[in-house]
Design an enzyme around this catalytic site. Sequence first.
Site, PDB file in Angstrom:
ATOM      1  N   CYS A   1       0.830  -1.225   0.000  1.00 16.05           N
ATOM      2  CA  CYS A   1       0.000   0.000   0.000  1.00 16.05           C
ATOM      3  C   CYS A   1       0.853   1.258   0.000  1.00 16.05           C
ATOM      4  O   CYS A   1       0.516   2.248   0.648  1.00 16.05           O
ATOM      5  CB  CYS A   1      -0.985  -0.008   1.158  1.00 16.05           C
ATOM      6  SG  CYS A   1      -2.052  -1.447   1.181  1.00 16.05           S
ATOM      7  N   HIS A   2       1.969   1.226  -0.745  1.00 15.70           N
ATOM      8  CA  HIS A   2       2.863   2.370  -0.854  1.00 15.70           C
ATOM      9  C   HIS A   2       3.054   2.785  -2.317  1.00 15.70           C
ATOM     10  O   HIS A   2       4.182   3.030  -2.747  1.00 15.70           O
ATOM     11  CB  HIS A   2       4.234   2.044  -0.255  1.00 15.70           C
ATOM     12  CG  HIS A   2       4.203   1.648   1.175  1.00 15.70           C
ATOM     13  ND1 HIS A   2       5.204   0.887   1.750  1.00 15.70           N
ATOM     14  CD2 HIS A   2       3.315   1.907   2.162  1.00 15.70           C
ATOM     15  CE1 HIS A   2       4.922   0.687   3.030  1.00 15.70           C
ATOM     16  NE2 HIS A   2       3.787   1.292   3.300  1.00 15.70           N
ATOM     17  N   PRO A   3       1.995   2.884  -3.121  1.00 19.26           N
ATOM     18  CA  PRO A   3       2.211   3.226  -4.532  1.00 19.26           C
ATOM     19  C   PRO A   3       2.737   4.648  -4.688  1.00 19.26           C
ATOM     20  O   PRO A   3       2.326   5.557  -3.971  1.00 19.26           O
ATOM     21  CB  PRO A   3       0.819   3.078  -5.151  1.00 19.26           C
ATOM     22  CG  PRO A   3      -0.120   3.348  -4.017  1.00 19.26           C
ATOM     23  CD  PRO A   3       0.552   2.760  -2.813  1.00 19.26           C
TER      24      PRO A   3
END
Length: 411
Positions: A348-350
């Site tokens: 969840c670090h795009p």
Amino acid sequence: MVFARGHHTSYADWGNHGAKHWAFDDLLPYFQRTETAVSGAPWRGTSGPLTVAPTAEPNEVLLACLDGAIETGQRRADDISGGLEEGFAPVDLNIVDGRRQSAADAYLAPALGRPNLEVVTGATAHRLLFDGRRCTGVEFGVDGRILTVRAAREVVLTAGTIGSAHLLLRSGIGPEWELRKAGVDLFHELPGVGRNLHDHPLVNLVHSARRTVPEPRGNHGEIIGLLRSTPELDGPDLQIIFVDVPFPNPVAPVENGFTIGVSPLKPFSRGTLRITSGDPYARPVLDPGYFTDERDVRAALSGIETARAIARSAALALWGAEEVAPGPDVTDAETLAWYARTSVASYCHPVGTCALGEDEVSVVDSALRVRGLEGLRVADGSVIPSIPSNNTNATVYAIAERAAEFVRDDA
């Protein structure tokens, strides 16, 4: 809820496309501006709106994982969140009085009474509005109505790595051939919009335990390690995170246990974000491209080897730890690589779809202004050209602080 700067070495790549003054030392004042760090280290902030600190009482199984890491030769760090250290330690969290402290809590709520601020919720941005090359406002929808808001000076786009690129593309800003294919008229050609999408891939090693793991009280992932997949690297490219719940996995359900997550922090793989129409409610098409570069697979395998050594430590033997997924019999590199590719999860670090720089593939310049246009900036994780070697939350706050300074200085 993890609040950690990337290791200082991972910001060196930000200038590869010409971005000026975005190294770790340039960002440090903005990191400090965001936080009140309980650690009190001299390189940390002492008066920012975010109160950040490790959990006071980590889960016992996570402390055993930390002991196992030290037992197997890993370094015990003092401030793993500060950007200067490698090793293993409890990580700073955005948790205050038992609740997550969000950006809205820290920044927006205290400003809600200002006469020059109006907050509209439940809105969807449709497109950016222009007068010539100058962005003059935004069209948006709320409660079935289509409304517009006009900007006297500039528009700052902060819709995130997915949303910001999505809105630019719907507004005709992006690669010409792709916009034509989606039925969107080209307004301003910027080939980099929607390119360079990348993330921290996460591969989970799930363990059962014979000793009962205490009920989680906080963030689940409360202790992390930063390390190098190969010793010749100039900084860490792997994170190992200890999690006090057994994640769902493709092998077998686990009722009592824990997870050791392995994440390549400096992935070479890149993906894309595209649109199929100008409909603001149509979802974009994402291809994250996880593990499409073999170097990321090799980094993950190195992390798995380290994680397994920790799981075999005497500290975790006291818990009766047994690996369930991928399983102790999975030892050859080919099968482990297959497990990594097929069980990978997003951390969840795009980042990266509106990358920072000064060349033809960059979307925003060194002051976060959209290249070739006026009155429009982007200030979120989409501008990160190369993902930092830690969770991205703290870096995005620093970008926002710096963007606010740019806007103020240009007044």
